[in-house]
Design an enzyme around this catalytic site. Structure first.
Site, PDB file in Angstrom:
ATOM      1  N   LEU A  16      37.193  45.861 -13.204  1.00 21.36           N
ATOM      2  CA  LEU A  16      36.559  47.120 -13.635  1.00 21.36           C
ATOM      3  C   LEU A  16      36.627  48.117 -12.474  1.00 21.36           C
ATOM      4  O   LEU A  16      36.854  49.315 -12.656  1.00 21.36           O
ATOM      5  CB  LEU A  16      35.103  46.860 -14.029  1.00 21.36           C
ATOM      6  CG  LEU A  16      34.900  45.988 -15.278  1.00 21.36           C
ATOM      7  CD1 LEU A  16      33.428  45.620 -15.454  1.00 21.36           C
ATOM      8  CD2 LEU A  16      35.401  46.708 -16.534  1.00 21.36           C
ATOM      9  N   HIS A  48      40.518  31.822 -16.948  1.00 20.49           N
ATOM     10  CA  HIS A  48      39.097  31.733 -16.574  1.00 20.49           C
ATOM     11  C   HIS A  48      38.671  30.282 -16.781  1.00 20.49           C
ATOM     12  O   HIS A  48      38.996  29.681 -17.802  1.00 20.49           O
ATOM     13  CB  HIS A  48      38.269  32.665 -17.459  1.00 20.49           C
ATOM     14  CG  HIS A  48      36.897  32.929 -16.917  1.00 20.49           C
ATOM     15  ND1 HIS A  48      35.929  31.963 -16.877  1.00 20.49           N
ATOM     16  CD2 HIS A  48      36.342  34.041 -16.373  1.00 20.49           C
ATOM     17  CE1 HIS A  48      34.825  32.476 -16.340  1.00 20.49           C
ATOM     18  NE2 HIS A  48      35.058  33.733 -16.016  1.00 20.49           N
ATOM     19  N   GLU A  96      44.378  47.204 -16.012  1.00 18.62           N
ATOM     20  CA  GLU A  96      44.945  45.853 -16.085  1.00 18.62           C
ATOM     21  C   GLU A  96      46.441  45.828 -16.372  1.00 18.62           C
ATOM     22  O   GLU A  96      47.115  44.845 -16.076  1.00 18.62           O
ATOM     23  CB  GLU A  96      44.178  45.019 -17.137  1.00 18.62           C
ATOM     24  CG  GLU A  96      44.613  43.569 -17.122  1.00 18.62           C
ATOM     25  CD  GLU A  96      43.745  42.645 -17.968  1.00 18.62           C
ATOM     26  OE1 GLU A  96      42.592  43.003 -18.276  1.00 18.62           O
ATOM     27  OE2 GLU A  96      44.237  41.553 -18.302  1.00 18.62           O
ATOM     28  N   ARG A 156      38.756  31.405  -8.925  1.00 15.98           N
ATOM     29  CA  ARG A 156      39.067  30.951 -10.281  1.00 15.98           C
ATOM     30  C   ARG A 156      40.278  30.051 -10.414  1.00 15.98           C
ATOM     31  O   ARG A 156      40.289  29.132 -11.226  1.00 15.98           O
ATOM     32  CB  ARG A 156      39.366  32.192 -11.122  1.00 15.98           C
ATOM     33  CG  ARG A 156      38.194  32.593 -11.866  1.00 15.98           C
ATOM     34  CD  ARG A 156      38.460  33.818 -12.611  1.00 15.98           C
ATOM     35  NE  ARG A 156      37.187  34.497 -12.617  1.00 15.98           N
ATOM     36  CZ  ARG A 156      37.006  35.700 -13.059  1.00 15.98           C
ATOM     37  NH1 ARG A 156      38.031  36.388 -13.503  1.00 15.98           N
ATOM     38  NH2 ARG A 156      35.820  36.218 -13.054  1.00 15.98           N
ATOM     39  N   GLU A 162      29.594  35.871  -7.725  1.00 16.14           N
ATOM     40  CA  GLU A 162      30.558  35.128  -8.550  1.00 16.14           C
ATOM     41  C   GLU A 162      31.546  34.412  -7.644  1.00 16.14           C
ATOM     42  O   GLU A 162      31.538  34.623  -6.417  1.00 16.14           O
ATOM     43  CB  GLU A 162      31.289  36.099  -9.491  1.00 16.14           C
ATOM     44  CG  GLU A 162      30.385  36.634 -10.600  1.00 16.14           C
ATOM     45  CD  GLU A 162      31.061  37.660 -11.482  1.00 16.14           C
ATOM     46  OE1 GLU A 162      32.203  38.035 -11.217  1.00 16.14           O
ATOM     47  OE2 GLU A 162      30.416  38.089 -12.449  1.00 16.14           O
ATOM     48  N   ARG A 185      43.251  37.414  -8.902  1.00 13.88           N
ATOM     49  CA  ARG A 185      42.205  38.448  -8.827  1.00 13.88           C
ATOM     50  C   ARG A 185      40.847  37.850  -8.493  1.00 13.88           C
ATOM     51  O   ARG A 185      40.451  36.833  -9.066  1.00 13.88           O
ATOM     52  CB  ARG A 185      42.117  39.172 -10.169  1.00 13.88           C
ATOM     53  CG  ARG A 185      40.974  40.157 -10.250  1.00 13.88           C
ATOM     54  CD  ARG A 185      40.988  40.882 -11.569  1.00 13.88           C
ATOM     55  NE  ARG A 185      40.630  40.031 -12.676  1.00 13.88           N
ATOM     56  CZ  ARG A 185      39.405  39.945 -13.194  1.00 13.88           C
ATOM     57  NH1 ARG A 185      38.407  40.648 -12.694  1.00 13.88           N
ATOM     58  NH2 ARG A 185      39.181  39.164 -14.231  1.00 13.88           N
ATOM     59  N   HIS A 236      42.719  34.752 -19.223  1.00  9.79           N
ATOM     60  CA  HIS A 236      41.662  35.761 -19.071  1.00  9.79           C
ATOM     61  C   HIS A 236      42.179  37.098 -18.556  1.00  9.79           C
ATOM     62  O   HIS A 236      41.694  38.154 -18.964  1.00  9.79           O
ATOM     63  CB  HIS A 236      40.632  35.203 -18.087  1.00  9.79           C
ATOM     64  CG  HIS A 236      39.458  36.086 -17.857  1.00  9.79           C
ATOM     65  ND1 HIS A 236      38.574  36.427 -18.857  1.00  9.79           N
ATOM     66  CD2 HIS A 236      39.011  36.695 -16.737  1.00  9.79           C
ATOM     67  CE1 HIS A 236      37.627  37.205 -18.355  1.00  9.79           C
ATOM     68  NE2 HIS A 236      37.875  37.397 -17.074  1.00  9.79           N
TER      69      HIS A 236
HETATM   70  P1  FAD Z   1      41.315  47.844 -21.692  1.00  9.06           P
HETATM   71  O1  FAD Z   1      39.870  47.977 -21.472  1.00  9.06           O
HETATM   72  O2  FAD Z   1      41.782  46.583 -22.273  1.00  9.06           O
HETATM   73  O3  FAD Z   1      41.780  49.045 -22.620  1.00  9.06           O
HETATM   74  C1  FAD Z   1      43.066  49.044 -23.192  1.00  9.06           C
HETATM   75  C2  FAD Z   1      43.184  50.233 -24.120  1.00  9.06           C
HETATM   76  O4  FAD Z   1      44.556  50.458 -24.402  1.00  9.06           O
HETATM   77  C3  FAD Z   1      42.493  50.089 -25.457  1.00  9.06           C
HETATM   78  O5  FAD Z   1      41.873  51.304 -25.778  1.00  9.06           O
HETATM   79  C4  FAD Z   1      43.648  49.873 -26.435  1.00  9.06           C
HETATM   80  O6  FAD Z   1      43.410  50.351 -27.744  1.00  9.06           O
HETATM   81  C5  FAD Z   1      44.710  50.694 -25.774  1.00  9.06           C
HETATM   82  N1  FAD Z   1      46.062  50.285 -26.153  1.00  9.06           N
HETATM   83  C6  FAD Z   1      46.713  49.151 -25.812  1.00  9.06           C
HETATM   84  N2  FAD Z   1      47.940  49.147 -26.351  1.00  9.06           N
HETATM   85  C7  FAD Z   1      48.059  50.289 -27.049  1.00  9.06           C
HETATM   86  C8  FAD Z   1      49.089  50.860 -27.839  1.00  9.06           C
HETATM   87  N3  FAD Z   1      50.271  50.246 -28.058  1.00  9.06           N
HETATM   88  N4  FAD Z   1      48.867  52.056 -28.417  1.00  9.06           N
HETATM   89  C9  FAD Z   1      47.686  52.700 -28.249  1.00  9.06           C
HETATM   90  N5  FAD Z   1      46.682  52.210 -27.513  1.00  9.06           N
HETATM   91  C10 FAD Z   1      46.870  51.025 -26.917  1.00  9.06           C
HETATM   92  N6  FAD Z   1      36.470  42.435 -15.209  1.00  9.06           N
HETATM   93  C11 FAD Z   1      35.536  42.705 -14.275  1.00  9.06           C
HETATM   94  O7  FAD Z   1      35.799  43.400 -13.302  1.00  9.06           O
HETATM   95  N7  FAD Z   1      34.259  42.231 -14.432  1.00  9.06           N
HETATM   96  C12 FAD Z   1      33.894  41.458 -15.484  1.00  9.06           C
HETATM   97  O8  FAD Z   1      32.750  41.065 -15.593  1.00  9.06           O
HETATM   98  C13 FAD Z   1      34.871  41.132 -16.447  1.00  9.06           C
HETATM   99  N8  FAD Z   1      34.561  40.356 -17.497  1.00  9.06           N
HETATM  100  C14 FAD Z   1      35.494  40.151 -18.479  1.00  9.06           C
HETATM  101  C15 FAD Z   1      35.145  39.442 -19.624  1.00  9.06           C
HETATM  102  C16 FAD Z   1      36.047  39.313 -20.658  1.00  9.06           C
HETATM  103  C17 FAD Z   1      35.651  38.529 -21.894  1.00  9.06           C
HETATM  104  C18 FAD Z   1      37.332  39.885 -20.560  1.00  9.06           C
HETATM  105  C19 FAD Z   1      38.323  39.764 -21.666  1.00  9.06           C
HETATM  106  C20 FAD Z   1      37.703  40.575 -19.409  1.00  9.06           C
HETATM  107  C21 FAD Z   1      36.788  40.719 -18.373  1.00  9.06           C
HETATM  108  N9  FAD Z   1      37.114  41.428 -17.217  1.00  9.06           N
HETATM  109  C22 FAD Z   1      36.164  41.681 -16.279  1.00  9.06           C
HETATM  110  C23 FAD Z   1      38.420  42.074 -17.092  1.00  9.06           C
HETATM  111  C24 FAD Z   1      38.266  43.564 -17.448  1.00  9.06           C
HETATM  112  O9  FAD Z   1      37.371  43.691 -18.517  1.00  9.06           O
HETATM  113  C25 FAD Z   1      39.581  44.191 -17.827  1.00  9.06           C
HETATM  114  O10 FAD Z   1      40.569  43.843 -16.920  1.00  9.06           O
HETATM  115  C26 FAD Z   1      39.447  45.712 -17.834  1.00  9.06           C
HETATM  116  O11 FAD Z   1      38.367  46.083 -18.632  1.00  9.06           O
HETATM  117  C27 FAD Z   1      40.721  46.347 -18.317  1.00  9.06           C
HETATM  118  O12 FAD Z   1      40.486  47.717 -18.503  1.00  9.06           O
HETATM  119  P2  FAD Z   1      41.674  48.665 -18.937  1.00  9.06           P
HETATM  120  O13 FAD Z   1      41.099  50.015 -19.071  1.00  9.06           O
HETATM  121  O14 FAD Z   1      42.817  48.474 -18.029  1.00  9.06           O
HETATM  122  O15 FAD Z   1      42.142  48.091 -20.355  1.00  9.06           O
HETATM  123  C1  SIN Z   2      32.995  36.783 -15.760  1.00  4.57           C
HETATM  124  O1  SIN Z   2      31.952  37.347 -16.078  1.00  4.57           O
HETATM  125  O2  SIN Z   2      33.086  35.607 -15.434  1.00  4.57           O
HETATM  126  C2  SIN Z   2      34.233  37.580 -15.762  1.00  4.57           C
HETATM  127  C3  SIN Z   2      34.323  38.342 -14.516  1.00  4.57           C
HETATM  128  C4  SIN Z   2      35.709  38.856 -14.318  1.00  4.57           C
HETATM  129  O3  SIN Z   2      36.604  38.608 -15.099  1.00  4.57           O
HETATM  130  O4  SIN Z   2      35.906  39.526 -13.306  1.00  4.57           O
END
Ligand code: FAD
Ligand code: SIN
Length: 533
Positions: free
Chosen positions: A394, A244, A377, A292, A116, A388, A353
């Site tokens: 992830l 993004h 995040e 990006r 990527e 980033r 994004h």
């Molecule tokens: P999240 O997975 O967002 O989880 C947040 C949690 O907190 C949820 O369970 C939610 O219910 C809970 N929560 C939030 N606020 C509250 C509240 N007030 N009360 C109770 N619960 C709450 N990253 C990569 O590394 N590779 C990729 O390929 C990639 N692709 C992506 C594609 C898309 C479309 C998107 C949107 C993001 C992508 N990212 C990617 C970024 C990555 O997915 C996220 O940064 C990562 O998954 C965040 O994980 P997290 O556990 O920090 O938060």
């Molecule tokens: C993507 O698949 O382009 C998203 C990857 C990322 O957010 O790290």
């Protein structure tokens, strides 16, 4: 009143990784995981491209991944943290595999590594173009096998419990603020419940919903950052909002916007103007695979020059069967809106994004508030700096989840529950008469952030945003103080706080760096250090 040893707010990769590691290390600890909607609904679930980890040591090495991460971060990464995350990453991925996560393999049974933007090697492990959903499934399955973990779905975390709730005056410069758990709004009955915990972990994800166009699901309202800020904890680097380059253009606007993974460009997709001309050579020698921030700004600039609402991603020259095998989700989505990527170019446009800033943490996920940790995040760990690198998020969630768990398991025995916290007080509040006021304020906030605090910023735009945010803030606080709580009102409040933090941080950075670009200071400042809020 509820009690747990450890309260983890968030069921994405960060929260689940923390819970799994902690539950395995300390099987007698009671762990509660909270999700504001269904446990599966989070940013993690929508991740497409994959997880970056140095896997093939014949072709790749840790130093290359470190160099790529530092380069993308534009001199603001913490090199110690970058090294630590990238060195520990492969072990975390191996654990995910041992817990049942599937990643695609090539015919020779080696893992199929994708590439990527910003990566000098193929090092992205993926499961088709739905890697996040696969990781989320496997981690939830693993959690279900751990008897000391329970999941509270449809509970909305409102505020962190600190000395403030016992009547003490708390200020941002104090270094002895303590966290005792959280007030949770039970969304089944709209009653606020006090949840006491010896340790609390924020894993609440990003804040993409402050913008009109975002790839983030509707849960991404920056609740963790806002709760931290209200509790007078440290939040930083909020100006670094990642757009993004390629979300699928939709004339009517979609929330969330559908992402067309960067992996499609890694697979050979080429960016073109609406007239079919390539343009990335004008901006970076890495062309469509530049980091990006560069690609998103290049698209933004081309759209402004031409007045077009989108550019194209051209995949027509790619092998159909392989494309469908790698990107079934993207292919099906395009087909569902009448675009066959094999015969027509895909209209794409940048969309918010990822939030690089957030709750400031150290190498164990410790925040500036005692007994409060954070990961994923919602944090600013030093890994991403000003931008980033793709697929490092992830990874960050998995690495910091394990690190939080290991630190908590060492120190939890010395921490007691604080049972003096009063129950939530509803005196003087009534049901809001017009819910439409909340919906309208959310719309206004998104407009303000999108028009004035987007990919390209200026002092005048930021000032305008600040003035308008101030008005929204005042109106919303008034509503909050007199209304019974609803998740919509809590989210509005948190969105405004996030908008304010992004705008204020952007105003404080008098240079262009990484994701923060301002026409008033187009160059990078040679001496400016990271600003803390
Ligand atoms: P999240 O997975 O967002 O989880 C947040 C949690 O907190 C949820 O369970 C939610 O219910 C809970 N929560 C939030 N606020 C509250 C509240 N007030 N009360 C109770 N619960 C709450 N990253 C990569 O590394 N590779 C990729 O390929 C990639 N692709 C992506 C594609 C898309 C479309 C998107 C949107 C993001 C992508 N990212 C990617 C970024 C990555 O997915 C996220 O940064 C990562 O998954 C965040 O994980 P997290 O556990 O920090 O938060
Ligand atoms: C993507 O698949 O382009 C998203 C990857 C990322 O957010 O790290």
């Amino acid at each position: 009143m509820h009690k747990s040893d450890v309260l983890i707010i968030g069921t994405g990769v960060a929260g689940l990784s923390t819970a799994i590691h902690l539950a395995m290390r300390r099987p007698t600890c009671s762990i509660s995981l909270v999700s504001k909607t269904n446990k599966e609904e989070c940013n993690t679930r929508y991740a497409q491209g994959g997880i970056a980890a140095v896997w093939d040591l014949k072709e790749d090495d840790l130093n290359k991944h470190i160099a790529d991460t530092l380069d993308a971060g534009d001199d603001l990464c913490d090199e110690k943290i970058v090294r630590m995350v990238i060195e520990e990453g492969p072990q975390r991925v191996k654990e995910m595999i041992s817990w049942g996560t599937r990643f695609d393999k090539s015919p020779n049974q080696e893992y199929d590594l994708a590439r990527e933007g910003g990566h000098s090697e193929h090092r992205i492990l993926h499961y088709k173009d739905v890697t996040g959903a696969e990781i989320e499934r496997a981690l939830l399955d693993k959690v279900a096998q751990l008897p000391n973990v329970r999941i509270l779905e449809h509970y909305f975390a409102i505020d962190l419990l600190t000395q403030h709730h016992m009547g003490y005056n708390i200020t941002r410069v104090m270094d002895n603020i303590e966290c005792y758990g959280c007030y949770l709004l039970n969304l089944q009955n709209l009653k606020v419940e006090t949840h006491l915990a010896r340790i609390t972990v924020l894993a609440t994800g990003g804040s993409g919903q402050i913008y009109k166009s975002t790839t983030n699901p509707t849960i991404a309202t920056g609740d963790g950052m806002a709760m931290m800020y209200r509790a007078k904890g440290h939040v930083e680097n909020m100006e670094f909002v990642q757009f993004h380059p390629t979300s699928l253009y939709s004339a009517g606007g979609e929330n969330p916007c559908f992402l067309v993974s960067e992996a499609v460009r890694g697979f050979g997709g080429i960016l073109r103007t609406r007239r079919g001309e390539e343009f990335m050579h004008k901006y970076d020698e890495r062309l469509s695979l530049a980091p990006r921030d560069i690609v998103a700004r290049a698209i933004d600039s081309e759209m402004k020059l031409s007045g077009d609402e989108y550019v194209y991603l051209d995949c027509r020259h790619l092998a159909k069967e392989e494309f469908i095998q790698h990107f079934p989700n993207i292919y099906n989505k395009c087909m569902s809106v009448g675009i066959d990527p094999m015969t027509s170019m895909i209209p794409v446009v940048p969309a918010q994004h990822y939030m690089c800033g957030g709750v400031r943490i150290d190498e164990f996920g410790r925040t500036s508030i005692r007994h409060l940790y954070a990961c994923g995040e919602c944090t600013s760990s030093g890994l991403h700096g000003a931008n980033r690198l793709a697929s490092n998020s992830l990874l960050e969630g998995a690495v910091f989840g394990q690190r939080v768990a290991s630190h908590v398991s060492e120190c939890i025995d010395q921490i007691m529950l604080n049972e003096q916290i009063p129950e939530w007080d509803t005196t003087g509040t009534n049901d809001p008469k017009e819910m439409v006021l909340i919906t309208q304020s959310i719309k206004e906030l998104k407009d303000i952030m999108s028009y004035y605090v987007g990919i390209v910023r200026s002092n005048v735009r930021l000032k305008r945003a600040m003035d308008r945010l101030h008005l929204l803030y005042t109106e919303t606080e008034e509503l909050y103080n007199t209304s019974t709580l609803s998740p919509q009102l809590c989210e509005l409040r948190n969105l405004i706080t996030n908008g304010y933090l992004v705008t204020r941080s952007a105003g404080m950075r008098r240079e262009s760096r990484g994701l923060h670009y301002t026409t008033d200071y187009p160059a990078k400042h040679p001496f400016l250090e990271d600003t803390l809020l």
